[in-house]
Design a protein around this motif. Sequence first.
Motif, PDB file in Angstrom:
ATOM      1  N   HIS A  20       0.849  -1.138  -0.004  1.00 53.95           N
ATOM      2  CA  HIS A  20       0.055  -0.057  -0.002  1.00 53.95           C
ATOM      3  C   HIS A  20       0.709   1.274   0.085  1.00 53.95           C
ATOM      4  O   HIS A  20       1.236   1.746   0.950  1.00 53.95           O
ATOM      5  N   HIS A  22       2.048   5.285  -2.276  1.00 57.17           N
ATOM      6  CA  HIS A  22       1.492   6.194  -3.329  1.00 57.17           C
ATOM      7  C   HIS A  22       2.886   6.660  -4.061  1.00 57.17           C
ATOM      8  O   HIS A  22       3.799   7.184  -3.080  1.00 57.17           O
ATOM      9  N   VAL A  62      -1.769   2.158  -4.511  1.00 56.26           N
ATOM     10  CA  VAL A  62      -3.222   2.263  -4.441  1.00 56.26           C
ATOM     11  C   VAL A  62      -3.834   3.686  -4.787  1.00 56.26           C
ATOM     12  O   VAL A  62      -4.805   4.058  -3.890  1.00 56.26           O
ATOM     13  N   GLU A 133      -7.496   2.655  -3.275  1.00 56.33           N
ATOM     14  CA  GLU A 133      -7.844   2.367  -2.284  1.00 56.33           C
ATOM     15  C   GLU A 133      -9.321   3.021  -1.893  1.00 56.33           C
ATOM     16  O   GLU A 133      -9.542   3.992  -1.947  1.00 56.33           O
ATOM     17  N   HIS A 194      -5.013   0.013   6.761  1.00 56.08           N
ATOM     18  CA  HIS A 194      -4.649   1.144   8.098  1.00 56.08           C
ATOM     19  C   HIS A 194      -5.581   0.617   9.292  1.00 56.08           C
ATOM     20  O   HIS A 194      -5.399   1.421  10.467  1.00 56.08           O
ATOM     21  N   ASP A 251       2.548   3.225   3.317  1.00 55.10           N
ATOM     22  CA  ASP A 251       1.469   4.283   3.143  1.00 55.10           C
ATOM     23  C   ASP A 251       2.062   5.661   2.986  1.00 55.10           C
ATOM     24  O   ASP A 251       1.348   6.507   3.559  1.00 55.10           O
TER      25      ASP A 251
HETATM   26 ZN   LIG Z   1      -2.929   5.213   1.113  1.00 59.92          ZN
END
Ligand SMILES: [Zn+2]
Length: 303
Positions: A20, A22, A62, A133, A194, A251
Amino acid sequence: MIQTVNGKIDAKDLGITMCHEHFIIDLSKVRGEDDSTLQDTKLMLKEVEKLKALGCQAVVEVTANDMGRDVIKLREISKAAGLHIIASTGFYLAPYHPKWLQESTIEDLKALFKKEITEGIEGTGIKAGIIGEVATSKNKILQTEEKVLRAAARASKELDCAVSTHCDMGTMGNEQVELMLSEGAHPDKLILGHIDLVSDILYHKGILEKGVNLAFDTIGKTKYLTDEKRADHLFALLDAGYEDHLLLSQDVSRKSYLCSYGGKGYTAVLGYFIDLLKERGISKPQLDKMLIHNPARILDRAC
Ligand SMILES: [Zn+2]
């Protein structure tokens, strides 16, 4: 097979995967600040180099349709870095949703997700390899968020495609799972995101009991929770037999998290967190499952 921005690969070739992340994202339209804007491929390549040097071979990117997704840039990064990147189709939290989403039906959204998975994204020919996501707000699910989740579950069921979610501050995990299972999604295709932000092992176990996967995907974000505490929770879940349903990631979505800006970048998991787990006695097969085999199994589909 697994769909990457550079075409399909065999699941056994995926390798160590962050589930996960970016690389190219723009959340500034809602957040109103520049920190949540990552658009520079050169800067990103410097960060990715550090991740690759630690052995990472694949990243699930995601960034959804309404988060500033740019799959052309993702392909550039993938090619230049020699890193597998899996791109996404989906919608994020309600404040980010385009206005037309209010009027669209679940079937409209499902059709869009399926098109981006089977035909490609915005005329690029680059296909999404996951739905994500897809998000729910803190302690509630807003109307358009529910629609997106239902559409994601239906598309997942029809295409056997994985879904990655955003549980805001780790909340609404059970509700997300119930909703998507009620639409016929297979639990092993769902990755709840998360949840590691919530320091409640019974909550974690309750979600895992439904057969879905949990991403410990905020490793290194220690302002919410220490990584030692995350490790405690992880070991409790491993002891309870959930090693086939856990994944790891960081993340990263802000400039200030990047190494270039003094942060840990994408290196928290492979740079020190796995050492912490090794010191505490995690086995190699357990680690390989979380980093390699679980992501490969979940993403794999006939495509
Ligand atoms: Zn994220």
